[in-house]
Design a protein around this motif. Sequence first.
Motif, mmCIF file in Angstrom:
data_model
loop_
_atom_site.group_PDB
_atom_site.id
_atom_site.type_symbol
_atom_site.label_atom_id
_atom_site.label_comp_id
_atom_site.label_asym_id
_atom_site.label_seq_id
_atom_site.Cartn_x
_atom_site.Cartn_y
_atom_site.Cartn_z
ATOM 1 N N SER A 1 0.785 -1.290 -0.074
ATOM 2 C CA SER A 1 -0.199 0.013 0.163
ATOM 3 C C SER A 1 0.747 1.181 -0.134
ATOM 4 C CB SER A 1 -1.127 -0.033 1.383
ATOM 5 O OG SER A 1 -0.169 -0.190 2.385
ATOM 6 N N ARG B 1 -11.691 -4.388 -1.048
ATOM 7 C CA ARG B 1 -12.426 -3.516 -0.151
ATOM 8 C C ARG B 1 -13.375 -4.649 0.503
ATOM 9 N NH1 ARG B 1 -16.308 0.584 -3.090
ATOM 10 N NH2 ARG B 1 -16.941 0.688 -1.042
ATOM 11 N N HIS C 1 -6.869 -2.607 -4.437
ATOM 12 C CA HIS C 1 -6.956 -2.473 -3.198
ATOM 13 C C HIS C 1 -7.720 -1.336 -2.754
ATOM 14 C CE1 HIS C 1 -6.759 -4.081 0.887
ATOM 15 N NE2 HIS C 1 -5.944 -2.994 1.173
ATOM 16 N N HIS C 2 -7.165 -0.303 -3.543
ATOM 17 C CA HIS C 2 -7.927 1.169 -3.028
ATOM 18 C C HIS C 2 -8.701 1.478 -3.975
ATOM 19 C CE1 HIS C 2 -5.420 1.083 0.303
ATOM 20 N NE2 HIS C 2 -4.533 0.466 -0.318
ATOM 21 N N TYR D 1 -7.656 -7.325 4.977
ATOM 22 C CA TYR D 1 -7.217 -6.482 6.131
ATOM 23 C C TYR D 1 -5.679 -6.430 6.112
ATOM 24 C CZ TYR D 1 -11.714 -8.178 7.749
ATOM 25 O OH TYR D 1 -13.065 -8.349 7.760
ATOM 26 N N GLU D 2 -4.986 -6.742 5.020
ATOM 27 C CA GLU D 2 -3.742 -6.426 5.053
ATOM 28 C C GLU D 2 -3.453 -4.999 4.508
ATOM 29 O OE1 GLU D 2 -0.639 -8.388 6.307
ATOM 30 O OE2 GLU D 2 -0.181 -6.439 5.924
ATOM 31 N N THR D 3 -2.677 -4.198 5.264
ATOM 32 C CA THR D 3 -2.299 -2.964 4.417
ATOM 33 C C THR D 3 -0.908 -2.848 4.167
ATOM 34 O OG1 THR D 3 -2.080 -1.952 6.739
ATOM 35 C CG2 THR D 3 -4.280 -1.806 5.340
ATOM 36 N N ARG D 4 0.085 -3.702 4.717
ATOM 37 C CA ARG D 4 1.436 -3.568 4.688
ATOM 38 C C ARG D 4 2.123 -4.403 3.757
ATOM 39 N NH1 ARG D 4 3.701 -3.370 10.892
ATOM 40 N NH2 ARG D 4 2.362 -5.204 10.669
ATOM 41 N N ARG E 1 -0.891 2.819 -6.687
ATOM 42 C CA ARG E 1 -1.891 2.921 -6.032
ATOM 43 C C ARG E 1 -3.316 3.201 -6.721
ATOM 44 N NH1 ARG E 1 -2.786 5.457 -0.028
ATOM 45 N NH2 ARG E 1 -2.354 3.298 0.879
#
Length: 381
Positions: free
Chosen positions: A18, A63, A41-42, A176-179, A24
Amino acid sequence: MDQHRPHNPNSSYRRHRSEDKRERGDGWRNPNENKHLKPNHHQHQSGATPEQKPLSCPSLSTRRELYERDFPLYKQPVEVGCFSLDAERRFFNDSRQMRYFVEPDRNPNFDLRDGYKGRYVKRDDSVREKLDHILRWIVANRSKLDSSATTASSRALDVDFVTWRGHLTKLLTTPYETREGWLLAVTRFSGTLYISEVETEAAQRERDNRTERHEEMMYWGYKFEQYTCADNPDSLPDPSGVVNTNEAFCTVVQTRLADHRLLFSGEVDCRDKDPDAPAPPACYVELKTSAEICTPKQRSNLHRFKLLKWWAQSFLPGVPRVVAGFRDHEGVVVSMETFHISKISHLIKNEYNCWKPTVCMNFCSDFMSFVKHMATEDNPR
Ligand code: 0WD
Ligand code: CA
């Protein structure tokens, strides 16, 4: 257990980090331009109108809100076999590396640093094993897997997907993974889709730049296994021995997620030593270490972040419990706690804005439908 599309052969699907802002929110690339596809993802932050997105860019959003449906069918996983990897990482079509759980004291005082210098043989993690061990197991156990329609000319496996459990864990936690991003390669062969991970550049950078402290802490998890596992049902753990991370015992399970028939393998730490314990995978125990919990905030973080990964990893193969050793900063295990996988969803219900098992499973199911739709050419090359 709870019951709680266009053409693109042999693609790799990538979920990007992210923080990689250049990439992105711009959806998927045209699969014909580049074989590394990125899920979006975004998407919701990009502000792109549907008109701006070319029709030839199929995408799968990550999402969370989109996956808050009823829990999909997940059949109770059945162990169809197992295999072992020895101290030299050689494959054996048997359970010789099985270990037996010996319940420690509630406050055991295990020193996880012991043996790091001198009694540690670390697996060479630059070796890319891909799906090789699973494929060896399949070749040795073909007869267990042939579909009823199998003839000499058509030797199809009775499954839609073959992969490692660890890859599925990453799929389950994706919403749930943002990293941490991931990159998965897919190929279709005789109707079965094989999914194998490709290391991202970011993951390789992290692997190349680990600190000495991080290297040592990776050892702690394996040392904890040595304190709690015995080689035989009636022997005791031997913490004076060498920790060799080439050694592994892996279960091979079959199950179904919605209309996807799955065959996957996962490493199992140990089993209940009671001979009357239920049959695998219900007798298996997953071992974990984690930093000791001193504040309500730390407890909440365990529930919100760690239990997501622990739940996903063990729920997939039907391993019913995780035994955690909580250690201090010096690597001494100061307390123990058992988490029952079937109770984790209740434990997290009181956490604000927490993860939901149904989102994980529905995302994985939709991802698999997406892959079936994309990787249509039956060509393992
Ligand atoms: O070459 C690679 N990078 C891969 C190796 C990718 C995928 C799998 N594998 C191998 C692992 O070496 C291991 O033998 O597959 C086996 C494990 O597969 P899995 O069960 O699908 O993987 P996962 O659920 O991520 O990990 C299970 C356990 C870990 O336990 P913790 O409690 O830390 O989650 O397998 C071990 C580890 O004990 N493990 C490994 N051991 C040695 N080298 C590795 C590794 N690279 N990854 C996980
Ligand atoms: Ca473990």
